[in-house]
Write an enzyme that holds these catalytic residues in place. Structure first.
Site, PDB file in Angstrom:
ATOM      1  N   GLU A  85       0.808  -1.219   0.000  1.00 40.95           N
ATOM      2  CA  GLU A  85       0.000   0.000   0.000  1.00 40.95           C
ATOM      3  C   GLU A  85       0.846   1.276   0.000  1.00 40.95           C
ATOM      4  O   GLU A  85       0.314   2.367  -0.204  1.00 40.95           O
ATOM      5  CB  GLU A  85      -0.953  -0.001   1.203  1.00 40.95           C
ATOM      6  CG  GLU A  85      -2.068  -1.027   1.051  1.00 40.95           C
ATOM      7  CD  GLU A  85      -3.014  -1.074   2.240  1.00 40.95           C
ATOM      8  OE1 GLU A  85      -2.611  -0.628   3.329  1.00 40.95           O
ATOM      9  OE2 GLU A  85      -4.134  -1.567   2.081  1.00 40.95           O
ATOM     10  N   GLU A 116       6.566 -21.788   8.123  1.00 40.34           N
ATOM     11  CA  GLU A 116       7.004 -20.957   9.237  1.00 40.34           C
ATOM     12  C   GLU A 116       8.030 -21.658  10.123  1.00 40.34           C
ATOM     13  O   GLU A 116       8.663 -21.023  10.973  1.00 40.34           O
ATOM     14  CB  GLU A 116       5.818 -20.507  10.088  1.00 40.34           C
ATOM     15  CG  GLU A 116       5.167 -21.584  10.917  1.00 40.34           C
ATOM     16  CD  GLU A 116       4.107 -20.994  11.844  1.00 40.34           C
ATOM     17  OE1 GLU A 116       4.216 -21.225  13.060  1.00 40.34           O
ATOM     18  OE2 GLU A 116       3.182 -20.318  11.365  1.00 40.34           O
TER      19      GLU A 116
END
EC number: 4.2.1.126
Length: 281
Positions: A85, A116
């Protein structure tokens, strides 16, 4: 230092609410909202930590560095979201703020098994961007123990790359190895262990603070306006025209003409003032 599997995580504690399947919809919503209201208060306690990190981020970027976010699951997705963004909001290069998620782009939509838990790929993912000591790396992990993030930050420290972190447990392993740790202690989730809820909200709010404050300090905002935003649709073009009209006290048509010529509100403002200055001499 290795992540301690016996580390006490408040994010994993039992919810304060029981028998959720029997709770009326109105009560579920009320109680989720009640828990969410505690998040800003938890962030308020971490404001000094956030301030220290913002000051360092600004320093790094001014000296030619970049800001990296690295995380897994929800934390990784939030980092990628905030990074993605920045170009449309502030008009910066997509290479200035970079989000990295365990498992790559596929993990943005689908869980990638064991991603992960890797102790190697976090550093490898950073190295793919030719990371240097000019850059800043922020590890995002609600638990504060994610091996992918922990090992990446550890390698950064060994390579003299400045590290920071955003976690939701006190004195976590990731916080302890970060130069600039941010700890937002939100407590147990409404659904036990579902850190996409309060912890995710806390992380999103902190990320908003980091990039927004940094970009203001770096000059990408004028007054309270996104003068460097990408004019990617009619709504944003119209907003840009309005900014020019208000800032320069000019007609709508003149503002449209300036924006069509310069494709950027800030450039249009600078050019207008330079032209006006030259005309007075």
């Amino acid at each position: 230092m290795k992540p301690n599997k016996s580390f006490h995580k408040t994010t994993e504690q039992d919810s304060h609410y029981s028998n959720l399947e029997n709770m009326p919809v109105a009560d579920i919503l009320k109680n989720i909202n009640k828990e969410d209201n505690s998040v800003p208060k938890a962030i308020e306690k971490a404001l000094p930590q956030i301030e220290s990190l913002v000051i360092k981020i600004v320093e790094k970027i001014k000296n030619g560095g970049r800001l990296f976010y690295i995380g897994a699951g929800t934390s990784g997705r939030l980092g990628v979201l905030d990074a993605s963004e920045c170009p449309p909001t502030f008009g910066v290069s997509p290479n200035l703020v970079i989000g990295i998620i365990a498992g790559g782009d596929k993990a943005l939509k689908h869980a990638v098994e064991n991603a992960e838990d890797s102790t190697n790929t976090g550093w490898e993912d950073l190295m793919a961007h030719n990371i240097t000591s000019k850059d800043m790396v922020v590890g995002i992990a609600a638990s504060g123990t994610t091996p992918y993030v922990f090992s990446a930050l550890k390698k950064c420290n060994e390579s003299q790359i400045t590290t920071a972190s955003i976690t939701c447990n006190k004195n976590s392993p990731i916080s302890r190895i970060s130069k600039y740790p941010i700890e937002v202690i939100v407590g147990p989730e409404f659904i036990t262990g579902s850190s996409r809820m309060k912890a995710g909200t806390a992380q999103k709010l902190v990320l908003n603070m980091l990039t927004t404050t940094s970009m203001i300090q770096l000059g990408y905002i004028k007054d309270n306006k996104m003068v460097n935003m990408m004019l990617s649709n009619e709504k944003l073009k119209n907003r840009g025209v309005k900014m020019l009209q208000e800032q320069l006290n000019i007609s709508q048509q003149e503002a449209i003409s300036l924006l069509e010529t310069h494709k950027n509100v800030n450039k249009a403002i600078q050019t207008y003032y330079e032209r006006s200055k030259n005309q007075t001499h």
